[in-house]
Write an enzyme that holds these catalytic residues in place. Structure first.
Site, PDB file in Angstrom:
ATOM      1  N   ARG A 257       0.843  -1.208   0.000  1.00  0.00           N
ATOM      2  CA  ARG A 257       0.000   0.000   0.000  1.00  0.00           C
ATOM      3  C   ARG A 257       0.872   1.251   0.000  1.00  0.00           C
ATOM      4  NH1 ARG A 257      -1.522   2.391   4.597  1.00  0.00           N
ATOM      5  NH2 ARG A 257      -1.955   0.492   5.750  1.00  0.00           N
TER       6      ARG A 257
ATOM      7  N   TYR B 275     -15.599  16.998 -16.474  1.00  0.00           N
ATOM      8  CA  TYR B 275     -16.051  15.600 -16.488  1.00  0.00           C
ATOM      9  C   TYR B 275     -17.105  15.391 -15.388  1.00  0.00           C
ATOM     10  CZ  TYR B 275     -15.948  10.597 -15.509  1.00  0.00           C
ATOM     11  OH  TYR B 275     -16.317   9.302 -15.245  1.00  0.00           O
TER      12      TYR B 275
HETATM   13  C1  LIG Z   1     -11.224  14.223 -18.490  1.00  0.00           C
HETATM   14  C2  LIG Z   1     -11.409  13.150 -17.462  1.00  0.00           C
HETATM   15  N1  LIG Z   1     -10.850  13.293 -16.252  1.00  0.00           N
HETATM   16  C3  LIG Z   1     -10.979  12.344 -15.302  1.00  0.00           C
HETATM   17  C4  LIG Z   1     -11.705  11.200 -15.515  1.00  0.00           C
HETATM   18  C5  LIG Z   1     -11.845  10.161 -14.430  1.00  0.00           C
HETATM   19  O1  LIG Z   1     -11.004   9.093 -14.670  1.00  0.00           O
HETATM   20  P1  LIG Z   1     -11.264   7.563 -14.179  1.00  0.00           P
HETATM   21  O2  LIG Z   1     -12.449   7.069 -14.930  1.00  0.00           O
HETATM   22  O3  LIG Z   1      -9.984   6.878 -14.502  1.00  0.00           O
HETATM   23  O4  LIG Z   1     -11.541   7.630 -12.716  1.00  0.00           O
HETATM   24  C6  LIG Z   1     -12.294  11.010 -16.762  1.00  0.00           C
HETATM   25  C7  LIG Z   1     -13.071   9.769 -17.030  1.00  0.00           C
HETATM   26  O5  LIG Z   1     -13.697   9.619 -18.049  1.00  0.00           O
HETATM   27  C8  LIG Z   1     -12.157  12.003 -17.769  1.00  0.00           C
HETATM   28  O6  LIG Z   1     -12.713  11.878 -18.971  1.00  0.00           O
END
Ligand SMILES: Cc1ncc(COP(=O)(O)O)c(C=O)c1O
Length: 379
Positions: free
Chosen positions: A46, A98
């Site tokens: 970890r 996102y």
């Molecule tokens: C621009 C962006 N940032 C962050 C993430 C989050 O990543 P994860 O799905 O690996 O947690 C995504 C997921 O689609 C994304 O498109």
């Protein structure tokens, strides 16, 4: 060394005990200590392990940062970055961020005293007006997901530095090959490594890349305290993916341009959102800030029903969440990636019901275009 050389070699020195050119996967939870109070560098998986260390060195180098830490997913990495803040701190976030970041901030972190404002970060004026005395962080996604709006990283860094604010850039859509936010002044870069860095849709992962020692110490503390570091097998997979990042991005970029132009000329497509098209309002910024426009684009087919028909008819393009893999993925942001965003906010930032997002893969581009053409017949 050049970027492609670093992508292949940093953290990937031959194994000193056997000479294996590919580092072994250290699939172990604990490390035996040779004597009381002594370790061989690792004690418990970890806290750290060789595959994680190797990947972190490589990612830090590619983004031009001092340190990097890798997490179980992009969201775990982003969560760790927000934990650098304290209750009462305020963050300015790109409004078309996102959906998972929107959910994390408005439904979880707000309960721990953090305040978030969602702002059109393509406008320095709007961003500047949103800053408060307690603003400690500007969190920018550029280009945004899925509306492909850009933020001027260098101008935002100047604003952040004037006010002693930390600038964080999510570089997932571009990868460090197409955009290097730290060279433009960002203090922290985050990635969903699930996307282009891994590139093969076979692992999830996230990265935080840092430029300041004090941030690095805190992020490592969070990673080992919360147990959110990436596991050995997943580190191995992402490290393997990164070795071909440059050749993949060159092909992604070429296919992205070709598919965007093709859709732009299609009678059934109302609008294409892609920084590589001269019609994009920030085409010039994209040319300056990015090494290429990339392979993420969205396009509007007019209605939810039209989008549904298109998505039901595609054959080569796979209807799926995620992006950045070698295979072309197609999705419907309003009901998939951005479903956690209230409908009125979604519409106000341009995520219409007819908007379809495409992550253009590296198949033969004629096959991708032909598949979209046959599906568009049903729209
Ligand atoms: C621009 C962006 N940032 C962050 C993430 C989050 O990543 P994860 O799905 O690996 O947690 C995504 C997921 O689609 C994304 O498109």
């Amino acid at each position: 060394m050049g970027f492609a050389t670093d992508a292949i070699h940093v953290g990937q020195e031959p194994d000193p005990t056997t000479g294996a050119i590919v580092a072994p996967i250290y699939q172990t939870s604990t490390y035996v200590q040779p004597e009381f109070g002594k370790t061989k560098g690792y004690d418990y998986a970890r806290t750290n392990h060789p595959n994680r260390k190797a990947l972190e060195r490589c990612v830090a180098q590619l983004e031009g940062g001092k340190n990097a830490y890798v997490f179980t997913s992009g969201m775990a990495a982003i969560d760790a970055v927000f934990r650098l803040l304290r209750p009462g701190d305020h963050v300015v976030v790109s409004e078309a961020v996102y959906g998972g970041v929107y959910r994390l901030s408005t439904q979880l972190l707000n309960q721990f005293g953090l305040e978030f404002s969602f702002v059109d970060t393509s406008s320095i004026e709007l961003m500047s007006a949103a800053l408060r005395d307690n603003t400690k962080m500007i969190y920018v996604e550029t280009p945004t997901n899925p509306t492909l709006i850009l933020t001027d990283i260098a101008a935002t860094a100047r604003l952040a530095n004037e006010r002693g604010i930390t600038l964080v850039v999510d570089n997932t859509f571009m990868s460090p090959y197409l955009q290097r936010p730290i060279t433009l002044g960002a203090h922290i870069v985050v990635h969903s490594m699930t996307k282009y860095l891994n590139g093969h849709s076979d692992a999830t992962g996230g990265a935080v890349i840092l430029t300041r020692e004090e941030d690095a110490e805190k992020i490592y503390f969070i990673q080992r305290s919360a147990g959110s570091g990436l596991a050995p097998m997943d580190c191995f997979l992402v490290s393997r993916g990164i070795k071909t990042l440059v050749v993949r991005m060159l092909q992604h970029n070429a296919n992205g341009i070709a598919v965007a132009r093709h859709l732009d000329a299609h009678a059934k497509v109302r609008k294409v959102f892609y920084p590589g098209l001269p019609s994009h309002p920030q085409h010039e910024l994209a040319r300056w800030q990015q090494r290429g426009p990339g392979a993420m684009l969205s396009f509007d087919v007019g209605s939810l029903e039209a989008a549904r028909r298109l998505l039901d008819q595609v054959k080569l393009c796979s209807l799926a969440e995620s992006l950045g893999g070698v295979e072309t993925l197609i999705s419907h942001p309003a009901t998939m990636t951005h479903a956690s965003m209230p409908a009125d906010i979604r519409r106000s930032i341009g995520i219409t019901d007819g908007l379809v997002r495409l992550s253009v893969g590296i198949e033969d581009v004629e096959d991708i275009q032909a598949d979209l053409d046959q599906a568009l017949l049903y729209v």
